[in-house]
Design a protein around this motif. Structure first.
Motif, PDB file in Angstrom:
ATOM      1  N   TYR A 147       0.835  -1.195   0.000  1.00 41.32           N
ATOM      2  CA  TYR A 147       0.000   0.000   0.000  1.00 41.32           C
ATOM      3  C   TYR A 147       0.873   1.250   0.000  1.00 41.32           C
ATOM      4  O   TYR A 147       1.758   1.400   0.852  1.00 41.32           O
ATOM      5  CB  TYR A 147      -0.923   0.021   1.216  1.00 41.32           C
ATOM      6  N   VAL A 148       0.607   2.155  -0.942  1.00 41.74           N
ATOM      7  CA  VAL A 148       1.377   3.389  -1.051  1.00 41.74           C
ATOM      8  C   VAL A 148       0.437   4.584  -1.165  1.00 41.74           C
ATOM      9  O   VAL A 148      -0.684   4.479  -1.668  1.00 41.74           O
ATOM     10  CB  VAL A 148       2.330   3.377  -2.269  1.00 41.74           C
ATOM     11  N   CYS A 149       0.906   5.712  -0.661  1.00 42.93           N
ATOM     12  CA  CYS A 149       0.201   6.982  -0.821  1.00 42.93           C
ATOM     13  C   CYS A 149       1.200   8.088  -0.535  1.00 42.93           C
ATOM     14  O   CYS A 149       2.273   7.841   0.038  1.00 42.93           O
ATOM     15  CB  CYS A 149      -1.009   7.080   0.107  1.00 42.93           C
ATOM     16  N   ASP A 150       0.861   9.303  -0.923  1.00 37.82           N
ATOM     17  CA  ASP A 150       1.782  10.407  -0.664  1.00 37.82           C
ATOM     18  C   ASP A 150       1.671  10.855   0.789  1.00 37.82           C
ATOM     19  O   ASP A 150       0.773  10.431   1.536  1.00 37.82           O
ATOM     20  CB  ASP A 150       1.549  11.567  -1.628  1.00 37.82           C
ATOM     21  N   PHE A 165      -6.517  -1.359   9.706  1.00 36.60           N
ATOM     22  CA  PHE A 165      -5.630  -2.428  10.171  1.00 36.60           C
ATOM     23  C   PHE A 165      -4.181  -2.088   9.841  1.00 36.60           C
ATOM     24  O   PHE A 165      -3.900  -1.490   8.792  1.00 36.60           O
ATOM     25  CB  PHE A 165      -5.951  -3.767   9.489  1.00 36.60           C
ATOM     26  N   ARG A 166      -3.281  -2.490  10.727  1.00 36.51           N
ATOM     27  CA  ARG A 166      -1.851  -2.442  10.451  1.00 36.51           C
ATOM     28  C   ARG A 166      -1.251  -3.822  10.677  1.00 36.51           C
ATOM     29  O   ARG A 166      -1.716  -4.576  11.533  1.00 36.51           O
ATOM     30  CB  ARG A 166      -1.133  -1.430  11.352  1.00 36.51           C
ATOM     31  N   ASN A 173       4.819  -6.912   2.817  1.00 38.23           N
ATOM     32  CA  ASN A 173       4.848  -6.365   1.464  1.00 38.23           C
ATOM     33  C   ASN A 173       5.494  -4.984   1.339  1.00 38.23           C
ATOM     34  O   ASN A 173       5.665  -4.485   0.241  1.00 38.23           O
ATOM     35  CB  ASN A 173       3.429  -6.311   0.897  1.00 38.23           C
ATOM     36  N   GLY A 174       5.848  -4.367   2.461  1.00 35.00           N
ATOM     37  CA  GLY A 174       6.469  -3.051   2.420  1.00 35.00           C
ATOM     38  C   GLY A 174       5.503  -1.894   2.481  1.00 35.00           C
ATOM     39  O   GLY A 174       5.891  -0.735   2.263  1.00 35.00           O
ATOM     40  N   SER A 175       4.229  -2.148   2.793  1.00 30.24           N
ATOM     41  CA  SER A 175       3.219  -1.086   2.851  1.00 30.24           C
ATOM     42  C   SER A 175       3.663   0.067   3.739  1.00 30.24           C
ATOM     43  O   SER A 175       4.234  -0.146   4.812  1.00 30.24           O
ATOM     44  CB  SER A 175       1.900  -1.636   3.400  1.00 30.24           C
ATOM     45  N   VAL A 176       3.379   1.278   3.293  1.00 33.80           N
ATOM     46  CA  VAL A 176       3.731   2.458   4.063  1.00 33.80           C
ATOM     47  C   VAL A 176       3.036   2.406   5.417  1.00 33.80           C
ATOM     48  O   VAL A 176       1.865   2.037   5.527  1.00 33.80           O
ATOM     49  CB  VAL A 176       3.340   3.746   3.286  1.00 33.80           C
ATOM     50  N   ASP A 177       3.764   2.722   6.462  1.00 36.90           N
ATOM     51  CA  ASP A 177       3.226   2.794   7.818  1.00 36.90           C
ATOM     52  C   ASP A 177       2.574   1.473   8.249  1.00 36.90           C
ATOM     53  O   ASP A 177       1.689   1.455   9.092  1.00 36.90           O
ATOM     54  CB  ASP A 177       2.214   3.938   7.924  1.00 36.90           C
ATOM     55  N   ASN A 178       3.012   0.371   7.637  1.00 37.11           N
ATOM     56  CA  ASN A 178       2.496  -0.977   7.955  1.00 37.11           C
ATOM     57  C   ASN A 178       0.992  -1.108   7.722  1.00 37.11           C
ATOM     58  O   ASN A 178       0.332  -1.965   8.340  1.00 37.11           O
ATOM     59  CB  ASN A 178       2.813  -1.355   9.412  1.00 37.11           C
ATOM     60  N   ILE A 179       0.451  -0.331   6.815  1.00 38.05           N
ATOM     61  CA  ILE A 179      -0.996  -0.327   6.587  1.00 38.05           C
ATOM     62  C   ILE A 179      -1.451  -1.594   5.867  1.00 38.05           C
ATOM     63  O   ILE A 179      -0.924  -1.957   4.817  1.00 38.05           O
ATOM     64  CB  ILE A 179      -1.419   0.921   5.791  1.00 38.05           C
ATOM     65  N   ALA A 180      -2.470  -2.245   6.449  1.00 40.71           N
ATOM     66  CA  ALA A 180      -3.057  -3.447   5.852  1.00 40.71           C
ATOM     67  C   ALA A 180      -4.481  -3.222   5.381  1.00 40.71           C
ATOM     68  O   ALA A 180      -5.025  -4.034   4.622  1.00 40.71           O
ATOM     69  CB  ALA A 180      -3.033  -4.598   6.858  1.00 40.71           C
TER      70      ALA A 180
END
Length: 235
Positions: A147-150, A165-166, A173-180
């Motif tokens: 998951y990515v975002c600016d 969820f985090r 997977n490397g999601s920003v801020d551990n976001i699930a």
């Protein structure tokens, strides 16, 4: 309470989602083909995992143009409950119903195993049966779950309590801020990469996902708007 499970060419978790509804809440549930042009009879719309349209171009990039998506947007705007899981999450972000995007896992490998999730927001219609900060065990199965975002979007997600969820411990997977998983500002649209429909019985290794389905049933039966539930729980 009527549930719809959307089916696109290449969906492969639609049966899992259908059975999860049957097993957890026992309410009417139907498969709805991607060419449908009316979702008015459904209260909850589930967008399952898989490889819609073969994941060509980008995951969910073609599915966002399916006829049913115009109706899904109307349903979301009307306050109906929408849950997108894995490819369903990707479709919701591509359609602009949720912020951010999902890209290739940072390992460039397909990850398929249980993960621990921290419940960050338990005031959505799909998470009200969980305790805030609770750790639950749900499986993942994805190659594009990063998951990515600016920075501006991330700040807004945090301010508005939109991170649902985090990942707890290992980030697969490397999601920003551990976001699930995230939700829209209103809270009636939720997207997540892990598969709660595959965690509705201890026979499957975990029953932690079952409460996502019982949560939304409880909200519906309470006959109040999601915002009212959010407000009640916030106090």
């Amino acid at each position: 309470m009527n549930f719809a499970v959307l089916v696109f060419p290449g969906s492969n978790c639609d049966i899992d989602m259908f059975k999860a509804v049957e097993d957890t809440v026992g309410e009417p549930v139907e498969y709805v083909w991607h060419t449908a042009t009316d979702l008015s009879s459904y209260d909850v719309i589930l967008v399952p995992g898989g490889f819609s349209y073969g994941d060509y171009l980008r995951c969910g990039a073609i599915a966002r143009f399916a006829p049913v998506m115009a109706e899904l947007k109307k349903a979301a705007e009307a306050g109906k409950f929408v849950l997108g899981v894995c490819n369903g999450f990707q479709i919701l972000t591509e359609a602009g119903l949720l912020p951010g995007a999902l890209i290739r896992n940072n390992s460039l490998k397909f990850r398929c195993h249980p993960v621990d999730l921290k419940v960050e927001n338990n005031i959505t219609p799909f998470t009200n049966a969980y305790a805030p900060g609770e750790t639950i065990r749900i499986p993942i199965a994805h190659g594009e779950g990063n998951y990515v975002c600016d920075a501006e979007t991330l700040a807004r997600l945090k301010t508005n309590n939109q991170v649902v969820f985090r990942y707890q411990g290992d980030n697969p997977n490397g999601s920003v801020d551990n976001i699930a998983g995230v939700c829209n500002e209103r809270g009636n649209v939720v997207g997540m990469m892990p598969h709660p429909e595959r965690a509705v019985s201890e026979l499957l290794g975990s029953s932690d996902g079952a409460r996502m389905f019982t949560s939304v049933l409880n909200v519906f039966l309470s006959r109040v708007e999601p915002s009212a539930v959010n407000g009640a729980r916030a106090h």
